[in-house]
Design a protein around this motif. Structure first.
Motif, PDB file in Angstrom:
ATOM      1  N   ALA A  37     120.097  29.708  85.669  1.00 22.91           N
ATOM      2  CA  ALA A  37     119.411  30.743  84.876  1.00 22.91           C
ATOM      3  C   ALA A  37     118.729  31.741  85.795  1.00 22.91           C
ATOM      4  O   ALA A  37     118.773  32.955  85.551  1.00 22.91           O
ATOM      5  CB  ALA A  37     118.398  30.100  83.928  1.00 22.91           C
ATOM      6  N   ILE A  38     118.113  31.255  86.872  1.00 23.89           N
ATOM      7  CA  ILE A  38     117.447  32.151  87.821  1.00 23.89           C
ATOM      8  C   ILE A  38     118.473  33.022  88.538  1.00 23.89           C
ATOM      9  O   ILE A  38     118.236  34.220  88.750  1.00 23.89           O
ATOM     10  CB  ILE A  38     116.573  31.338  88.801  1.00 23.89           C
ATOM     11  N   VAL A  39     119.618  32.460  88.874  1.00 23.79           N
ATOM     12  CA  VAL A  39     120.700  33.251  89.485  1.00 23.79           C
ATOM     13  C   VAL A  39     121.172  34.325  88.503  1.00 23.79           C
ATOM     14  O   VAL A  39     121.407  35.480  88.893  1.00 23.79           O
ATOM     15  CB  VAL A  39     121.871  32.347  89.937  1.00 23.79           C
ATOM     16  N   ALA A  40     121.300  33.976  87.221  1.00 26.31           N
ATOM     17  CA  ALA A  40     121.708  34.961  86.206  1.00 26.31           C
ATOM     18  C   ALA A  40     120.681  36.084  86.108  1.00 26.31           C
ATOM     19  O   ALA A  40     121.048  37.262  85.996  1.00 26.31           O
ATOM     20  CB  ALA A  40     121.895  34.284  84.846  1.00 26.31           C
ATOM     21  N   VAL A  41     119.406  35.740  86.148  1.00 24.45           N
ATOM     22  CA  VAL A  41     118.339  36.759  86.135  1.00 24.45           C
ATOM     23  C   VAL A  41     118.479  37.666  87.350  1.00 24.45           C
ATOM     24  O   VAL A  41     118.384  38.897  87.232  1.00 24.45           O
ATOM     25  CB  VAL A  41     116.943  36.092  86.093  1.00 24.45           C
ATOM     26  N   LEU A  42     118.709  37.084  88.519  1.00 22.30           N
ATOM     27  CA  LEU A  42     118.862  37.876  89.741  1.00 22.30           C
ATOM     28  C   LEU A  42     120.052  38.818  89.651  1.00 22.30           C
ATOM     29  O   LEU A  42     119.928  40.014  89.922  1.00 22.30           O
ATOM     30  CB  LEU A  42     119.017  36.953  90.947  1.00 22.30           C
ATOM     31  N   VAL A  43     121.190  38.296  89.233  1.00 23.90           N
ATOM     32  CA  VAL A  43     122.413  39.121  89.153  1.00 23.90           C
ATOM     33  C   VAL A  43     122.226  40.249  88.143  1.00 23.90           C
ATOM     34  O   VAL A  43     122.537  41.414  88.434  1.00 23.90           O
ATOM     35  CB  VAL A  43     123.643  38.256  88.818  1.00 23.90           C
ATOM     36  N   TYR A  44     121.697  39.920  86.971  1.00 20.80           N
ATOM     37  CA  TYR A  44     121.506  40.968  85.968  1.00 20.80           C
ATOM     38  C   TYR A  44     120.466  41.984  86.443  1.00 20.80           C
ATOM     39  O   TYR A  44     120.618  43.189  86.202  1.00 20.80           O
ATOM     40  CB  TYR A  44     121.098  40.381  84.616  1.00 20.80           C
ATOM     41  N   GLY A  45     119.430  41.515  87.129  1.00 20.39           N
ATOM     42  CA  GLY A  45     118.422  42.433  87.663  1.00 20.39           C
ATOM     43  C   GLY A  45     119.019  43.401  88.675  1.00 20.39           C
ATOM     44  O   GLY A  45     118.703  44.592  88.671  1.00 20.39           O
ATOM     45  N   ILE A  46     119.894  42.895  89.525  1.00 17.57           N
ATOM     46  CA  ILE A  46     120.557  43.764  90.515  1.00 17.57           C
ATOM     47  C   ILE A  46     121.452  44.776  89.814  1.00 17.57           C
ATOM     48  O   ILE A  46     121.445  45.965  90.155  1.00 17.57           O
ATOM     49  CB  ILE A  46     121.348  42.912  91.527  1.00 17.57           C
ATOM     50  N   VAL A  47     122.214  44.317  88.828  1.00 18.44           N
ATOM     51  CA  VAL A  47     123.085  45.230  88.078  1.00 18.44           C
ATOM     52  C   VAL A  47     122.254  46.296  87.364  1.00 18.44           C
ATOM     53  O   VAL A  47     122.596  47.483  87.380  1.00 18.44           O
ATOM     54  CB  VAL A  47     123.962  44.443  87.073  1.00 18.44           C
ATOM     55  N   ASP A  48     121.140  45.887  86.776  1.00 19.20           N
ATOM     56  CA  ASP A  48     120.264  46.831  86.077  1.00 19.20           C
ATOM     57  C   ASP A  48     119.678  47.861  87.041  1.00 19.20           C
ATOM     58  O   ASP A  48     119.648  49.063  86.739  1.00 19.20           O
ATOM     59  CB  ASP A  48     119.141  46.061  85.368  1.00 19.20           C
ATOM     60  N   GLU A  49     119.232  47.415  88.207  1.00 16.09           N
ATOM     61  CA  GLU A  49     118.675  48.358  89.185  1.00 16.09           C
ATOM     62  C   GLU A  49     119.758  49.298  89.719  1.00 16.09           C
ATOM     63  O   GLU A  49     119.491  50.475  89.947  1.00 16.09           O
ATOM     64  CB  GLU A  49     117.994  47.611  90.333  1.00 16.09           C
ATOM     65  N   ARG A  50     120.955  48.791  89.914  1.00 14.69           N
ATOM     66  CA  ARG A  50     122.064  49.653  90.361  1.00 14.69           C
ATOM     67  C   ARG A  50     122.349  50.727  89.309  1.00 14.69           C
ATOM     68  O   ARG A  50     122.583  51.880  89.640  1.00 14.69           O
ATOM     69  CB  ARG A  50     123.305  48.798  90.605  1.00 14.69           C
ATOM     70  N   HIS A  51     122.300  50.329  88.046  1.00 13.90           N
ATOM     71  CA  HIS A  51     122.487  51.285  86.953  1.00 13.90           C
ATOM     72  C   HIS A  51     121.391  52.349  86.996  1.00 13.90           C
ATOM     73  O   HIS A  51     121.657  53.541  86.849  1.00 13.90           O
ATOM     74  CB  HIS A  51     122.481  50.546  85.622  1.00 13.90           C
ATOM     75  N   GLN A  52     120.148  51.926  87.196  1.00 17.99           N
ATOM     76  CA  GLN A  52     119.030  52.870  87.244  1.00 17.99           C
ATOM     77  C   GLN A  52     119.163  53.829  88.421  1.00 17.99           C
ATOM     78  O   GLN A  52     118.754  54.984  88.337  1.00 17.99           O
ATOM     79  CB  GLN A  52     117.703  52.125  87.338  1.00 17.99           C
ATOM     80  N   PHE A  53     119.733  53.349  89.521  1.00 18.68           N
ATOM     81  CA  PHE A  53     119.927  54.191  90.705  1.00 18.68           C
ATOM     82  C   PHE A  53     120.813  55.395  90.379  1.00 18.68           C
ATOM     83  O   PHE A  53     120.612  56.483  90.908  1.00 18.68           O
ATOM     84  CB  PHE A  53     120.563  53.357  91.826  1.00 18.68           C
ATOM     85  N   HIS A  54     121.759  55.208  89.469  1.00 15.30           N
ATOM     86  CA  HIS A  54     122.700  56.275  89.115  1.00 15.30           C
ATOM     87  C   HIS A  54     122.295  57.034  87.852  1.00 15.30           C
ATOM     88  O   HIS A  54     123.045  57.879  87.380  1.00 15.30           O
ATOM     89  CB  HIS A  54     124.106  55.694  88.939  1.00 15.30           C
TER      90      HIS A  54
END
Length: 122
Positions: A37-54
Protein backbone atom coordinates in the motif's frame (compact mmCIF):
# COMPACT_ATOMS: atom_id res chain seq x y z
CA UNK A 1 -2.38 23.72 1.99
CA UNK A 2 0.09 20.86 1.60
CA UNK A 3 -1.12 19.23 4.80
CA UNK A 4 -4.18 18.07 2.84
CA UNK A 5 -1.93 15.66 0.96
CA UNK A 6 -1.48 13.49 4.07
CA UNK A 7 -5.13 12.53 4.67
CA UNK A 8 -5.85 12.28 0.95
CA UNK A 9 -3.02 9.84 0.35
CA UNK A 10 -3.71 8.11 3.66
CA UNK A 11 -7.18 7.41 2.34
CA UNK A 12 -5.65 6.28 -0.96
CA UNK A 13 -3.56 3.74 0.97
CA UNK A 14 -6.62 2.48 2.85
CA UNK A 15 -8.63 2.23 -0.37
CA UNK A 16 -5.75 0.32 -1.98
CA UNK A 17 -5.83 -2.16 0.90
CA UNK A 18 -9.60 -2.46 0.63
CA UNK A 19 -9.58 -2.89 -3.15
CA UNK A 20 -6.89 -5.57 -3.06
CA UNK A 21 -8.16 -7.59 -0.09
CA UNK A 22 -9.91 -10.89 -0.42
CA UNK A 23 -13.40 -11.48 0.87
CA UNK A 24 -13.32 -12.27 4.58
CA UNK A 25 -9.68 -11.22 4.88
CA UNK A 26 -8.48 -8.34 7.03
CA UNK A 27 -7.62 -5.27 4.97
CA UNK A 28 -4.07 -5.05 6.30
CA UNK A 29 -3.61 -8.80 6.71
CA UNK A 30 0.19 -8.63 6.78
CA UNK A 31 3.00 -6.13 6.95
CA UNK A 32 3.74 -7.10 3.34
CA UNK A 33 0.30 -5.81 2.28
CA UNK A 34 0.94 -2.63 4.27
CA UNK A 35 4.24 -2.17 2.43
CA UNK A 36 2.52 -2.69 -0.93
CA UNK A 37 0.00 0.00 0.00
CA UNK A 38 2.86 2.38 0.81
CA UNK A 39 4.52 1.55 -2.52
CA UNK A 40 1.19 2.27 -4.27
CA UNK A 41 1.00 5.64 -2.48
CA UNK A 42 4.57 6.42 -3.58
CA UNK A 43 3.98 5.45 -7.21
CA UNK A 44 0.71 7.35 -7.45
CA UNK A 45 2.30 10.36 -5.73
CA UNK A 46 5.12 10.39 -8.28
CA UNK A 47 2.67 10.09 -11.16
CA UNK A 48 0.56 12.91 -9.69
CA UNK A 49 3.59 15.19 -9.26
CA UNK A 50 4.76 14.42 -12.81
CA UNK A 51 1.29 15.40 -14.03
CA UNK A 52 1.47 18.65 -12.05
CA UNK A 53 4.89 19.39 -13.57
CA UNK A 54 3.25 19.51 -17.02
CA UNK A 55 0.16 21.45 -15.91
CA UNK A 56 0.33 25.25 -16.27
CA UNK A 57 0.07 27.01 -12.92
CA UNK A 58 1.03 23.89 -10.95
CA UNK A 59 4.38 22.76 -9.69
CA UNK A 60 5.81 19.40 -8.78
CA UNK A 61 7.81 18.86 -5.62
CA UNK A 62 9.58 16.11 -3.74
CA UNK A 63 8.19 17.43 -0.46
CA UNK A 64 4.64 16.80 -1.68
CA UNK A 65 5.62 13.19 -2.29
CA UNK A 66 7.05 13.02 1.25
CA UNK A 67 3.76 14.35 2.65
CA UNK A 68 1.89 11.74 0.60
CA UNK A 69 4.12 8.99 1.97
CA UNK A 70 3.75 10.16 5.56
CA UNK A 71 -0.05 10.07 5.28
CA UNK A 72 -0.06 6.68 3.56
CA UNK A 73 2.40 5.24 6.10
CA UNK A 74 0.38 6.49 9.05
CA UNK A 75 -3.01 5.23 7.88
CA UNK A 76 -1.77 1.83 6.70
CA UNK A 77 0.21 1.17 9.88
CA UNK A 78 -2.59 2.31 12.18
CA UNK A 79 -5.04 0.02 10.35
CA UNK A 80 -2.59 -2.88 10.63
CA UNK A 81 -2.10 -2.24 14.35
CA UNK A 82 -5.83 -1.99 15.01
CA UNK A 83 -6.55 -5.18 13.05
CA UNK A 84 -3.78 -6.96 14.97
CA UNK A 85 -5.42 -5.95 18.24
CA UNK A 86 -2.59 -3.66 19.30
CA UNK A 87 -2.86 -1.78 22.53
CA UNK A 88 -4.06 1.80 22.60
CA UNK A 89 -0.56 2.92 23.57
CA UNK A 90 0.93 1.33 20.43
CA UNK A 91 -1.66 3.05 18.24
CA UNK A 92 -0.94 6.31 20.08
CA UNK A 93 2.81 5.84 19.39
CA UNK A 94 2.07 5.40 15.69
CA UNK A 95 0.11 8.66 15.73
CA UNK A 96 2.92 10.30 17.73
CA UNK A 97 5.32 9.39 14.91
CA UNK A 98 3.03 9.79 11.90
CA UNK A 99 1.23 13.06 12.63
CA UNK A 100 4.42 15.08 13.21
CA UNK A 101 5.94 13.46 10.10
CA UNK A 102 2.93 14.64 8.09
CA UNK A 103 3.22 18.12 9.61
CA UNK A 104 6.96 18.43 9.02
CA UNK A 105 6.69 17.26 5.40
CA UNK A 106 3.81 19.67 4.77
CA UNK A 107 5.71 22.51 6.47
CA UNK A 108 8.74 21.86 4.27
CA UNK A 109 6.51 21.86 1.18
CA UNK A 110 4.89 25.13 2.27
CA UNK A 111 7.83 27.08 3.73
CA UNK A 112 10.83 26.13 1.59
CA UNK A 113 9.62 27.41 -1.82
CA UNK A 114 9.17 31.05 -0.68
CA UNK A 115 12.51 31.01 1.13
CA UNK A 116 14.49 29.36 -1.66
CA UNK A 117 12.58 29.78 -4.94
CA UNK A 118 15.55 28.39 -6.91
CA UNK A 119 14.86 24.97 -5.34
CA UNK A 120 11.79 24.37 -7.50
CA UNK A 121 12.07 20.59 -7.17
CA UNK A 122 11.78 20.71 -3.38
Amino acid sequence: MNLRHAPAFGMFGLLFLWATSRSGQRLAASIRRVNWAIVAVLVYGIVDERHQFHTPGRDASVSDILTNLAGGWLCAHVLFAVEEGASGSKVARLFAIGLPACGVAAAIATLIPPLWPELTWL
